[in-house]
Design an enzyme around this catalytic site. Structure first.
Site, PDB file in Angstrom:
ATOM      1  N   ARG A  14       0.709  -1.134   0.218  1.00 27.65           N
ATOM      2  CA  ARG A  14       0.168   0.041   0.046  1.00 27.65           C
ATOM      3  C   ARG A  14       0.778   1.170  -0.112  1.00 27.65           C
ATOM      4  O   ARG A  14       0.925   1.374  -1.100  1.00 27.65           O
ATOM      5  CB  ARG A  14      -0.758   0.166   0.639  1.00 27.65           C
ATOM      6  N   HIS A  74      -7.385   0.623   2.536  1.00 22.84           N
ATOM      7  CA  HIS A  74      -6.799   1.146   3.410  1.00 22.84           C
ATOM      8  C   HIS A  74      -7.767   1.518   2.306  1.00 22.84           C
ATOM      9  O   HIS A  74      -7.107   2.438   1.195  1.00 22.84           O
ATOM     10  CB  HIS A  74      -5.775   2.047   2.872  1.00 22.84           C
ATOM     11  N   SER A 138      -8.311   6.005  10.989  1.00 24.94           N
ATOM     12  CA  SER A 138      -6.932   6.780  11.521  1.00 24.94           C
ATOM     13  C   SER A 138      -6.870   8.550  10.488  1.00 24.94           C
ATOM     14  O   SER A 138      -8.151   8.863   9.938  1.00 24.94           O
ATOM     15  CB  SER A 138      -5.513   6.372  10.501  1.00 24.94           C
ATOM     16  N   HIS A 295      39.064  -4.146  16.949  1.00 26.42           N
ATOM     17  CA  HIS A 295      37.589  -3.766  16.763  1.00 26.42           C
ATOM     18  C   HIS A 295      38.032  -5.781  16.756  1.00 26.42           C
ATOM     19  O   HIS A 295      36.942  -6.587  17.490  1.00 26.42           O
ATOM     20  CB  HIS A 295      37.129  -3.402  15.674  1.00 26.42           C
TER      21      HIS A 295
END
Length: 379
Positions: A14, A74, A138, A295
């Site tokens: 979407r 949606h 929403s 490291h």
């Protein structure tokens, strides 16, 4: 709420369709949806069926696949949109309408009371037609809407008794984590509904904002694979998973099939014609590559010293780089052992010095390093 009690609303099909390079075919969507289901997302959100004839057919097709993820679509807060969405057979409908003063003035022209009236009409209609369908409402552009207006809208929506959750949208990505925390925390005091957060990445705060929303009481987070979407996209699925993994790896390993995530990202990257960024948190070329001598020494003793995420959980391997001037003798000794070679400390110091001197003058490959090791071994 425990950070393990949440759901992902995966919106690659979407929001991701709004990405500048996205143009998914129907078959593309099926492949992506199946990969999302294999990974274990709880929801897959699809483009509105009124967007185009193909979008409607895709909603119908994906809704009928029987995937383990719930299929949502949606839509705008329009009665006609709702009628079309209902006809597709999706399990849930996410409605949205702009609530900020900018959206009210320049998008739909409605005031807060009119927004409430329209939303009430559409939501009630859907519930009457399909009582078991999952509804979310929403307020678009929530982060630029006054808290008072949001509380007024969401309180009215909750009283309808038909909505499962409300959505907060940081539509233009301007919120900070603290602002998101305060907004979700405030709304949580006024509602018992689930709270969904949708965060855009315009200021690169989407993942941080999504995680903070969870900490404040949100229950659902919107994501996209590779963080694609409108403009700079939204919360990255892998970024969000990485953040959660760093907090509680065992919970996330139980909740999702992490080994499926690599295939999902490669698939979407291929469909939209982009490369996975070199600094992607999990699948980037440099994600688990260790270069500096201090490291690599610590990494060879314990990987947790410089890794918050175990790459093996995602089916990824780490790299200890030694073809450069920062290489340390422990890393070189590690490579020698991989080749079945053994050197004393004095030899390792000589090899390291020679390698650093060459690396100052030219680029080295791992084959160059191996040749140096073999040459010393033959001496």
């Amino acid at each position: 709420m425990s950070l393990s009690e949440f759901a992902i609303v995966e919106s690659t099909l979407r929001e991701g369709e709004q990405f500048i390079k996205a143009n998914f075919s129907s078959d593309d969507k099926v492949e992506i949806a199946e990969a999302l289901g294999a990974f274990g997302v709880e929801y897959i959100e699809l483009t509105s069926p009124i967007a185009s004839p193909q979008s409607r057919q895709d909603c119908e097709r994906l809704a009928g696949l029987g995937l383990p993820s719930k299929i949502l679509t949606h839509i705008r807060c329009h009665l006609e949109d709702a009628k079309v969405a209902l006809a597709t057979g999706v399990a849930g409908i996410n409605l949205t309408i702009g609530s900020s003063s900018l959206m009210r003035q320049f998008s739909h022209g409605k005031n807060i009371n009119q927004i409430i009236d329209l939303a009430s009409e559409v939501l009630t209609f859907i519930h009457q037609q399909a009582p078991n369908i999952e509804l979310r409402f929403s307020a678009e552009d929530s982060s630029r809407t006054s808290t008072e207006d949001l509380i007024k809208i969401y309180s009215a929506i909750e009283k309808l008794g038909v909505v499962k959750r409300i959505g907060i949208a940081d539509t233009v990505g301007i919120s900070t984590p603290m602002q998101v925390f305060e907004l979700v925390k405030t709304l949580r005091q006024f509602t018992n509904l689930d709270i969904e957060f949708h965060g855009h990445n315009d200021t690169e705060c989407a993942t941080a904002n999504s995680y903070t929303a969870l900490e404040a009481g949100a229950t659902h987070i919107d994501t996209c694979v590779l963080g694609i979407g409108e403009r700079n996209g939204i919360t990255s699925l892998a970024g969000f998973i990485a953040r959660l993994y760093a907090t509680n790896p065992e919970q996330i390993k139980c909740k999702y099939r992490l080994e499926e995530l690599a295939n999902l990202h490669e698939l979407v990257a291929r469909k939209v014609g982009i490369s996975i960024p070199f600094n992607h948190c999990i699948f980037g070329e440099s994600a688990f590559s260790h270069k500096a001598g201090i490291h690599t020494k610590a990494m060879l003793n314990s990987s947790e010293t410089y890794e918050a995420i175990n790459p093996r959980s995602f089916g990824v391997t780490r790299s200890i780089l030694i073809n450069h001037k920062l290489a340390g003798k422990q890393a070189i000794n590690h490579r020698a052992n991989e080749l079945g070679l053994s050197f004393n400390l004095s030899q390792l110091k000589d090899i390291t010095h020679r390698l650093k001197t060459l690396a100052d003058q030219q680029s080295l490959t791992i084959e160059d390093v191996d040749n140096i090791l073999y040459s010393y071994h033959c001496q």
